[in-house]
Design a protein around this motif. Sequence first.
Motif, PDB file in Angstrom:
ATOM      1  N   TYR A  47       0.837  -1.199   0.000  1.00  0.00           N
ATOM      2  CA  TYR A  47       0.000   0.000   0.000  1.00  0.00           C
ATOM      3  C   TYR A  47       0.876   1.254   0.000  1.00  0.00           C
ATOM      4  N   VAL A  48       2.016   1.188   0.676  1.00  0.00           N
ATOM      5  CA  VAL A  48       2.952   2.315   0.704  1.00  0.00           C
ATOM      6  C   VAL A  48       3.880   2.284  -0.503  1.00  0.00           C
ATOM      7  N   LEU A  49       4.337   1.088  -0.855  1.00  0.00           N
ATOM      8  CA  LEU A  49       5.363   0.969  -1.887  1.00  0.00           C
ATOM      9  C   LEU A  49       4.826   1.268  -3.281  1.00  0.00           C
ATOM     10  N   LYS A  50       3.612   0.835  -3.586  1.00  0.00           N
ATOM     11  CA  LYS A  50       3.092   1.011  -4.951  1.00  0.00           C
ATOM     12  C   LYS A  50       2.915   2.480  -5.343  1.00  0.00           C
ATOM     13  N   PRO A  51       2.321   3.336  -4.517  1.00  0.00           N
ATOM     14  CA  PRO A  51       2.258   4.749  -4.923  1.00  0.00           C
ATOM     15  C   PRO A  51       3.629   5.406  -4.995  1.00  0.00           C
ATOM     16  N   ALA A  52       4.578   4.944  -4.154  1.00  0.00           N
ATOM     17  CA  ALA A  52       5.938   5.470  -4.247  1.00  0.00           C
ATOM     18  C   ALA A  52       6.542   5.125  -5.602  1.00  0.00           C
TER      19      ALA A  52
ATOM     20  N   ILE B 208       7.938   7.479  -8.725  1.00  0.00           N
ATOM     21  CA  ILE B 208       9.222   7.280  -9.400  1.00  0.00           C
ATOM     22  C   ILE B 208       9.022   7.216 -10.915  1.00  0.00           C
ATOM     23  N   ILE B 209       7.985   6.479 -11.355  1.00  0.00           N
ATOM     24  CA  ILE B 209       7.698   6.369 -12.781  1.00  0.00           C
ATOM     25  C   ILE B 209       7.339   7.735 -13.367  1.00  0.00           C
ATOM     26  N   ALA B 210       6.507   8.499 -12.641  1.00  0.00           N
ATOM     27  CA  ALA B 210       6.114   9.823 -13.122  1.00  0.00           C
ATOM     28  C   ALA B 210       7.328  10.740 -13.270  1.00  0.00           C
ATOM     29  N   ALA B 211       8.244  10.674 -12.298  1.00  0.00           N
ATOM     30  CA  ALA B 211       9.464  11.478 -12.398  1.00  0.00           C
ATOM     31  C   ALA B 211      10.320  11.023 -13.573  1.00  0.00           C
ATOM     32  N   GLY B 212      10.347   9.719 -13.810  1.00  0.00           N
ATOM     33  CA  GLY B 212      11.091   9.198 -14.947  1.00  0.00           C
ATOM     34  C   GLY B 212      10.523   9.679 -16.268  1.00  0.00           C
ATOM     35  N   ILE B 213       9.196   9.764 -16.356  1.00  0.00           N
ATOM     36  CA  ILE B 213       8.553  10.264 -17.572  1.00  0.00           C
ATOM     37  C   ILE B 213       8.957  11.714 -17.831  1.00  0.00           C
TER      38      ILE B 213
ATOM     39  N   VAL C  61       6.897  11.626  -3.357  1.00  0.00           N
ATOM     40  CA  VAL C  61       8.032  10.988  -4.016  1.00  0.00           C
ATOM     41  C   VAL C  61       8.367  11.713  -5.312  1.00  0.00           C
ATOM     42  N   PHE C  62       7.350  12.057  -6.092  1.00  0.00           N
ATOM     43  CA  PHE C  62       7.563  12.775  -7.358  1.00  0.00           C
ATOM     44  C   PHE C  62       8.267  14.103  -7.114  1.00  0.00           C
ATOM     45  N   VAL C  63       7.798  14.872  -6.141  1.00  0.00           N
ATOM     46  CA  VAL C  63       8.375  16.193  -5.855  1.00  0.00           C
ATOM     47  C   VAL C  63       9.809  16.063  -5.352  1.00  0.00           C
ATOM     48  N   LEU C  64      10.059  15.065  -4.519  1.00  0.00           N
ATOM     49  CA  LEU C  64      11.412  14.881  -3.987  1.00  0.00           C
ATOM     50  C   LEU C  64      12.412  14.574  -5.104  1.00  0.00           C
ATOM     51  N   ILE C  65      11.974  13.806  -6.099  1.00  0.00           N
ATOM     52  CA  ILE C  65      12.880  13.458  -7.200  1.00  0.00           C
ATOM     53  C   ILE C  65      13.056  14.628  -8.153  1.00  0.00           C
ATOM     54  N   VAL C  66      11.937  15.194  -8.598  1.00  0.00           N
ATOM     55  CA  VAL C  66      11.990  16.255  -9.619  1.00  0.00           C
ATOM     56  C   VAL C  66      12.429  17.588  -9.033  1.00  0.00           C
ATOM     57  N   GLY C  67      11.875  17.940  -7.880  1.00  0.00           N
ATOM     58  CA  GLY C  67      12.142  19.256  -7.309  1.00  0.00           C
ATOM     59  C   GLY C  67      13.399  19.331  -6.466  1.00  0.00           C
ATOM     60  N   PHE C  68      13.681  18.272  -5.699  1.00  0.00           N
ATOM     61  CA  PHE C  68      14.804  18.308  -4.758  1.00  0.00           C
ATOM     62  C   PHE C  68      15.942  17.364  -5.133  1.00  0.00           C
ATOM     63  N   LYS C  69      15.806  16.667  -6.276  1.00  0.00           N
ATOM     64  CA  LYS C  69      16.871  15.801  -6.804  1.00  0.00           C
ATOM     65  C   LYS C  69      17.331  14.741  -5.800  1.00  0.00           C
ATOM     66  N   VAL C  70      16.383  14.224  -5.007  1.00  0.00           N
ATOM     67  CA  VAL C  70      16.725  13.179  -4.041  1.00  0.00           C
ATOM     68  C   VAL C  70      17.017  11.884  -4.793  1.00  0.00           C
ATOM     69  N   ASP C  71      18.008  11.145  -4.336  1.00  0.00           N
ATOM     70  CA  ASP C  71      18.427   9.900  -4.972  1.00  0.00           C
ATOM     71  C   ASP C  71      17.278   8.890  -4.963  1.00  0.00           C
ATOM     72  N   VAL C  72      16.992   8.313  -6.127  1.00  0.00           N
ATOM     73  CA  VAL C  72      15.915   7.328  -6.243  1.00  0.00           C
ATOM     74  C   VAL C  72      16.168   6.131  -5.338  1.00  0.00           C
ATOM     75  N   ALA C  73      17.423   5.701  -5.208  1.00  0.00           N
ATOM     76  CA  ALA C  73      17.755   4.552  -4.361  1.00  0.00           C
ATOM     77  C   ALA C  73      17.365   4.815  -2.911  1.00  0.00           C
ATOM     78  N   LYS C  74      17.623   6.027  -2.424  1.00  0.00           N
ATOM     79  CA  LYS C  74      17.263   6.363  -1.044  1.00  0.00           C
ATOM     80  C   LYS C  74      15.748   6.367  -0.863  1.00  0.00           C
ATOM     81  N   LEU C  75      15.043   6.904  -1.835  1.00  0.00           N
ATOM     82  CA  LEU C  75      13.581   6.926  -1.742  1.00  0.00           C
ATOM     83  C   LEU C  75      13.003   5.512  -1.787  1.00  0.00           C
TER      84      LEU C  75
END
Length: 392
Positions: free
Chosen positions: A128-133, A137-142, A360-374
């Motif tokens: 339930y937590v992992l799937k939306p995360a 990640i996929i949205a940021a990849g797009i 998760v999307f904002v952290l990747i796109v906006g704050f450049k957080v490492d995908v592995a850490k997320l």
Amino acid sequence: MIEEKNRALDTADGTMPAWRELFLYFLMLGFINIGGPVGQITMMFNHMVERRRWLSKERFVRIMAFCHMLPGPEALQLAIYVGYLKRGVLAGIAAGVTFILPGAVVMVILSWLYLEYGSLPQINDALYVLKPAVLGIIAAGIIKLGTATIKSALLGILLVGAFVGMRFAGVNFLLILLLAGALNLLFAVRPRNLQSTASSLGVIASSFSVFGFFDGKLLQLAWLLLKTGLFSFGGAYASLVFLQEGAVENHHWLTSGQLLDAVAISVATPGPFMLFSTFVGYIVAGIPGAIVATVCVFLPSFVFVLLGARYVEQLRNNRPVQAFLSGVSAAVVGVILVVSIDLAREAIVGIPSAVIAVIVFVLIVGFKVDVAKLAVGAILCGILYAGIRAVS
């Protein structure tokens, strides 16, 4: 002779590791390369360029440019290429296999656990937590893929056309990719240059299409995953399109929810992101299916790098071929958007899950957080949530 020449040139470009050192490094990497292609490539740059000095920064970038041009997982292709450059064909094969094998074994074990215990509340709570995360990640990849791909108004139009054609007209996505490549080719090169390029592309496409006549579940699975490895321009995100249409919609081997579970499990597993194909193979036909799926989806990467590297690199300056590939890449973003809509229905089941995806999307796109850490954070949060639910 060619391999000796490559190794001689590479010695001047970086240190030459021993066979044993090379093998043990890629085996170690196979156990720790969590976080998808960006995290894996960053990790390899740190190890190969900054620490071990196997390659110069310039050589690493040139290899990455070549790998990005190929369909399939670029991190795996980089591993194969470096092994090949340093110690020849056998080292390239060993580098690729050790990069894949630990994660594939873990994926088979997790697939078995999923089938045996996937209906348990604790498993569902963790997912339930992992799937939306994963959806975030996929949205940021797009976004990243679209930014890198759309370099002209025509490519933007092809992206929109691919989305509309697949979503509302039901056009086969592989046909969409070929049409997008052909249209961009028409506009980018002179008509007299088209005949030889088009005929070459036609021969390649027709030579692969004969495999589609095979019967039997394992052969159908092999052909689906071979197509995925051959035509996944854009890497793992593009491969989702093939499996959504082939495994879910055409063959009904699994549901969209199970495919998203496979992607979520793949995020938590070392190795190439496309190892969710191993999960699909296991669902279809157990361990034989997992082996067939894994071999077929990654085999094109080995072939492209080991047999075609010195020829394919020359195509970087071939305008017609690059125009065709640019059109295909633009259409890939559009069809990934279509698949993402179906996956979103499975991942977003309430306001909390929507919030997780957005964060998760904002952290990747906006704050450049490492995908592995997320990814690791989402896994730990999912386990924590499942534990709280179990005792409450």
